[in-house]
Structures are given as structure tokens and as C-alpha cells.
Write a protein that holds these residues in place. Structure first.
Motif, PDB file in Angstrom:
ATOM      1  N   TYR A   1       0.813  -1.223   0.000  1.00 14.46           N
ATOM      2  CA  TYR A   1       0.000   0.000   0.000  1.00 14.46           C
ATOM      3  C   TYR A   1       0.848   1.276   0.000  1.00 14.46           C
ATOM      4  CZ  TYR A   1      -4.680  -1.957   0.221  1.00 14.46           C
ATOM      5  OH  TYR A   1      -5.871  -2.573  -0.111  1.00 14.46           O
ATOM      6  N   ARG A   2       2.116   1.162   0.400  1.00  9.73           N
ATOM      7  CA  ARG A   2       2.993   2.345   0.372  1.00  9.73           C
ATOM      8  C   ARG A   2       3.622   2.553  -1.002  1.00  9.73           C
ATOM      9  NH1 ARG A   2       5.244   0.993   6.402  1.00  9.73           N
ATOM     10  NH2 ARG A   2       3.808   2.382   7.532  1.00  9.73           N
ATOM     11  N   ASP A   3       3.500   1.555  -1.860  1.00 10.77           N
ATOM     12  CA  ASP A   3       4.063   1.693  -3.214  1.00 10.77           C
ATOM     13  C   ASP A   3       3.134   1.017  -4.228  1.00 10.77           C
ATOM     14  OD1 ASP A   3       5.626   2.093  -5.421  1.00 10.77           O
ATOM     15  OD2 ASP A   3       7.421   1.127  -4.622  1.00 10.77           O
ATOM     16  N   PRO A   4       1.932   1.573  -4.406  1.00 10.10           N
ATOM     17  CA  PRO A   4       0.952   0.950  -5.308  1.00 10.10           C
ATOM     18  C   PRO A   4       1.462   0.760  -6.737  1.00 10.10           C
ATOM     19  CG  PRO A   4      -0.080   2.673  -3.994  1.00 10.10           C
ATOM     20  CD  PRO A   4       1.393   2.791  -3.775  1.00 10.10           C
ATOM     21  N   LYS A   5       2.295   1.679  -7.226  1.00  6.25           N
ATOM     22  CA  LYS A   5       2.778   1.554  -8.602  1.00  6.25           C
ATOM     23  C   LYS A   5       3.615   0.300  -8.784  1.00  6.25           C
ATOM     24  CE  LYS A   5       2.683   6.438  -9.880  1.00  6.25           C
ATOM     25  NZ  LYS A   5       3.475   7.608 -10.333  1.00  6.25           N
ATOM     26  N   GLN A   6       4.480   0.006  -7.826  1.00  3.15           N
ATOM     27  CA  GLN A   6       5.321  -1.188  -7.943  1.00  3.15           C
ATOM     28  C   GLN A   6       4.519  -2.469  -7.759  1.00  3.15           C
ATOM     29  OE1 GLN A   6       8.810  -1.268  -5.440  1.00  3.15           O
ATOM     30  NE2 GLN A   6       9.230  -3.429  -5.862  1.00  3.15           N
ATOM     31  N   TYR A   7       3.527  -2.425  -6.881  1.00  7.11           N
ATOM     32  CA  TYR A   7       2.759  -3.632  -6.542  1.00  7.11           C
ATOM     33  C   TYR A   7       1.302  -3.473  -6.973  1.00  7.11           C
ATOM     34  CZ  TYR A   7       6.787  -4.506  -3.473  1.00  7.11           C
ATOM     35  OH  TYR A   7       8.051  -4.710  -2.975  1.00  7.11           O
ATOM     36  N   TRP A   8       1.091  -2.938  -8.159  1.00  4.17           N
ATOM     37  CA  TRP A   8      -0.258  -2.543  -8.558  1.00  4.17           C
ATOM     38  C   TRP A   8      -1.274  -3.678  -8.452  1.00  4.17           C
ATOM     39  CZ3 TRP A   8      -3.311   1.320  -8.727  1.00  4.17           C
ATOM     40  CH2 TRP A   8      -4.527   1.228  -9.424  1.00  4.17           C
ATOM     41  N   ASP A   9      -0.942  -4.871  -8.959  1.00  4.78           N
ATOM     42  CA  ASP A   9      -1.940  -5.944  -8.940  1.00  4.78           C
ATOM     43  C   ASP A   9      -2.203  -6.437  -7.518  1.00  4.78           C
ATOM     44  OD1 ASP A   9       0.557  -7.134  -8.739  1.00  4.78           O
ATOM     45  OD2 ASP A   9       0.096  -8.791 -10.108  1.00  4.78           O
ATOM     46  N   LEU A  10      -1.170  -6.418  -6.648  1.00  2.00           N
ATOM     47  CA  LEU A  10      -1.388  -6.816  -5.257  1.00  2.00           C
ATOM     48  C   LEU A  10      -2.194  -5.753  -4.510  1.00  2.00           C
ATOM     49  CD1 LEU A  10       2.118  -8.295  -4.352  1.00  2.00           C
ATOM     50  CD2 LEU A  10       0.073  -9.489  -5.195  1.00  2.00           C
ATOM     51  N   TYR A  11      -1.932  -4.502  -4.847  1.00  4.62           N
ATOM     52  CA  TYR A  11      -2.712  -3.385  -4.292  1.00  4.62           C
ATOM     53  C   TYR A  11      -4.180  -3.519  -4.706  1.00  4.62           C
ATOM     54  CZ  TYR A  11      -4.232   1.551  -3.942  1.00  4.62           C
ATOM     55  OH  TYR A  11      -4.906   2.717  -3.675  1.00  4.62           O
ATOM     56  N   GLN A  12      -4.397  -3.853  -5.969  1.00  4.69           N
ATOM     57  CA  GLN A  12      -5.770  -4.040  -6.442  1.00  4.69           C
ATOM     58  C   GLN A  12      -6.419  -5.229  -5.748  1.00  4.69           C
ATOM     59  OE1 GLN A  12      -6.115  -4.261 -10.718  1.00  4.69           O
ATOM     60  NE2 GLN A  12      -8.349  -4.430 -10.663  1.00  4.69           N
ATOM     61  N   LEU A  13      -5.647  -6.296  -5.514  1.00  4.52           N
ATOM     62  CA  LEU A  13      -6.175  -7.451  -4.782  1.00  4.52           C
ATOM     63  C   LEU A  13      -6.619  -7.030  -3.378  1.00  4.52           C
ATOM     64  CD1 LEU A  13      -6.725 -10.476  -4.390  1.00  4.52           C
ATOM     65  CD2 LEU A  13      -4.303 -10.754  -3.785  1.00  4.52           C
ATOM     66  N   GLY A  14      -5.803  -6.216  -2.707  1.00  6.01           N
ATOM     67  CA  GLY A  14      -6.179  -5.742  -1.382  1.00  6.01           C
ATOM     68  C   GLY A  14      -7.489  -4.984  -1.393  1.00  6.01           C
ATOM     69  N   GLU A  15      -7.689  -4.166  -2.424  1.00 11.08           N
ATOM     70  CA  GLU A  15      -8.931  -3.398  -2.520  1.00 11.08           C
ATOM     71  C   GLU A  15     -10.124  -4.275  -2.903  1.00 11.08           C
ATOM     72  OE1 GLU A  15      -9.367   0.196  -1.693  1.00 11.08           O
ATOM     73  OE2 GLU A  15      -7.807  -0.892  -0.604  1.00 11.08           O
ATOM     74  N   GLU A  16      -9.889  -5.311  -3.699  1.00  8.12           N
ATOM     75  CA  GLU A  16     -10.970  -6.261  -4.006  1.00  8.12           C
ATOM     76  C   GLU A  16     -11.410  -6.979  -2.737  1.00  8.12           C
ATOM     77  OE1 GLU A  16     -12.684  -6.691  -6.665  1.00  8.12           O
ATOM     78  OE2 GLU A  16     -11.491  -5.785  -8.269  1.00  8.12           O
ATOM     79  N   LEU A  17     -10.445  -7.338  -1.893  1.00 11.18           N
ATOM     80  CA  LEU A  17     -10.778  -7.979  -0.624  1.00 11.18           C
ATOM     81  C   LEU A  17     -11.542  -7.018   0.287  1.00 11.18           C
ATOM     82  CD1 LEU A  17      -7.417  -9.876   0.072  1.00 11.18           C
ATOM     83  CD2 LEU A  17      -9.581 -10.882  -0.677  1.00 11.18           C
TER      84      LEU A  17
END
Length: 292
Positions: free
Chosen positions: A220-236
Motif C-alpha cells: 500500500y505504500r508503493d501501489p505503482k510497484q505492486y499494482w496488482d497486489l494493491y488491487q487485490l487488497g482493494e478487491e478484498l
């Protein structure tokens, strides 16, 4: 020039429903082909409502719960596929499935509005006919709870009399949950998820972990680098948000209809349901918002 004794028939208006169907060349004969009702097996579905009481309002109660079970069937179909996609790193497909699950939950929230039109006297008229049957015993709902990580061995017992249902619920109980697979994905991507949360007994209730929160905080501190994992967190987040609303609407509908009477399944009714509102499925996803 027409015969004065036999005037010509007036032209058929083209806007009449029959004319429209004729002009569209719609198929009307299904004596040799599969119809809409055949495909959906509507005879079986629409004859599955068997009221036990003479009360008019029991049909509402039955249809409400049967349609909820149909939506839950689709929810399990999507959840199971999403868990598999996350395990295979196919996040694009998983996101679509999880978004659909959230929409199904929204649909179920609104379904409670229909049941809420049943008044306390109307429910009291049918309650004796329900015996000990209760939504608490729904095998599909239990599989959804287990798939979302709320594991509870005691909830296998209501299905012990049905080996087929017990096998289905037991499989969900023993399998990694959606969140378990999400954490294993984070670990595969190099994030420091504690081994205690990627290699554990999947039948045990999930325990909140500071280490897991730290892994999510990296995302969450680097959404650009981890975009798909960040999106997964928001889907959850979307999913648990929708699930909370579903459960809350359930509580308020039950309180509106039966007050604080005990449920037909033997639970404390509203008191039991309120305790379930305190269950957090993905705790670190929510806690990190304070710690960002």
C-alpha cells in the motif's frame, strides 16, 4: 376499384403486438426444440415451493430463502474459481470473479428489503410450521464463511446427517481460504509474510498478525510497484464491505420480524447474529488504513 358490396378489409396495423412478433419472425413452435423453460428447468424450480401452513405469507418466506440459495450457489462458483486463479497468479480473472461476488452480496442485501415486508404477526403464523429448520443450517452459507476464512469446526455438525452435504462443507473447511491464498501470493512475490500464515493448519481460525500487516503495508505504500497486489487488497476490502452489509441487513430484518426471540435453529436469534457482526475476515487489510 373495390366492390361496393364487399369492401376490402382494412390493412392490419403494423404496430399491433402480433404483427410485431410476426415481422420479427420469432420462433413460436417448440414442440421439437428446447425452450427457455426447458433450458432453465423451470418446472422443477417453480414447483419447489411447498408451503406447509395455510398462511398466504409463507410463499414470501420460501421464495426469499430459495432465491438466496441460488445466489449463494453462484457466489460459491465464483469464489472457488477466484481462489484457484489467485493460486495460479491469474489475478485479472480473479478480480472479475471477486467483483461479481461483491455484486451478488449487494443483491442479497436488497433481497432482505422484500422479506422485511413480513410483519411479526405474519411470521408468527408460519413459525410453528418451520420446526427447527433455520438459515443457520445452510450448507452453502457455511461454505461461503469457510471460503472467506471464518472456520468453525462446530458448524460441521448440522450436516452430519447428510453425507453429501457434510463432504461439501468439510472440503471447504479443510481448504485454504481466499485470504490464505492471497497471503501465499504475497509471499511468492517476495513479501515477508510469516511462514506461520502461509504454512498452517487451514482448519484453524485465522489469527491477526503484525507481520502480515507489514507485508500489506509494503504494497500500500508503493501501489505503482505492486499494482496488482494493491488491487487485490482493494478487491478484498470491497468483498468484506459487502459481506458486512449483508450480515447487518440480516440482523435488522430478523429484529424487525421476530424481535429478540430465539431463532428456530436454537440460537439466540438477533443476539447471535450481532456477535457475528464482530467477526473480521481480513483484519490486516483494515488495520493498515490506520497505520499508513
Amino acid at each position: 376499384m373495390g366492390c361496393p358490396h364487399h369492401p376490402a378489409s382494412p390493412p392490419e396495423p403494423t404496430g399491433l403486438p402480433e404483427a410485431i412478433v410476426h415481422d420479427e419472425k420469432a420462433k413460436l413452435d417448440f414442440s421439437q426444440d428446447m425452450s427457455y423453460g426447458d433450458y432453465l428447468q423451470l418446472d422443477a424450480i417453480l414447483n419447489a415451493q411447498k408451503p406447509l401452513s395455510p398462511d398466504h405469507n409463507e410463499m414470501l418466506f420460501i421464495v426469499q430463502h430459495q432465491t438466496s440459495e441460488l445466489w449463494m450457489k453462484l457466489m460459491l462458483h465464483e469464489l472457488s474459481a477466484a481462489v484457484g486463479c489467485i493460486a495460479r497468479d491469474e489475478l485479472g480473472s480473479a478480480f472479475k470473479m471477486l467483483a461479481r461476488v461483491s455484486k451478488i452480496m449487494e443483491q442479497l442485501v436488497h433481497a432482505w428489503d422484500v422479506l422485511a415486508t413480513m410483519t411479526p404477526p405474519e411470521y408468527s403464523a408460519i413459525r410453528p410450521y418451520l420446526a427447527s429448520s433455520s438459515g443457520f443450517q445452510s450448507a452453502q452459507y457455511r461454505c461461503i464463511e469457510f471460503a472467506l476464512g471464518n472456520k468453525n469446526a462446530a458448524m460441521l455438525k448440522p450436516h452430519a446427517h447428510r453425507p453429501d452435504l457434510l463432504a461439501m462443507v468439510q472440503a471447504a473447511y479443510e481448504a485454504p481460504s481466499l485470504y490464505d491464498e492471497a497471503l501465499r501470493l504475497l509471499a511468492r512475490r517476495g513479501l515477508a509474510v510469516p511462514a506461520s500464515h502461509t504454512q498452517r493448519d487451514w482448519t484453524q481460525p485465522y489469527a491477526e498478525s503484525d507481520g502480515v500487516e507489514q507485508a500489506w503495508l509494503v504494497v500500500y505504500r508503493d501501489p505503482k510497484q505492486y499494482w496488482d497486489l494493491y488491487q487485490l487488497g482493494e478487491e478484498l476490502t470491497d468483498l468484506e464491505d459487502a459481506f458486512r452489509l449483508w450480515r447487518f441487513r440480516h440482523v435488522t430484518t430478523v429484529e424487525r420480524v421476530i424481535g429478540f426471540k430465539r431463532g428456530t435453529g436454537g440460537t439466540g436469534g438477533v443476539r447471535y447474529l450481532r456477535k457475528m457482526l464482530d467477526v473480521v475476515l481480513f483484519p490486516e487489510i483494515w488495520k493498515l488504513r490506520t497505520d499508513l
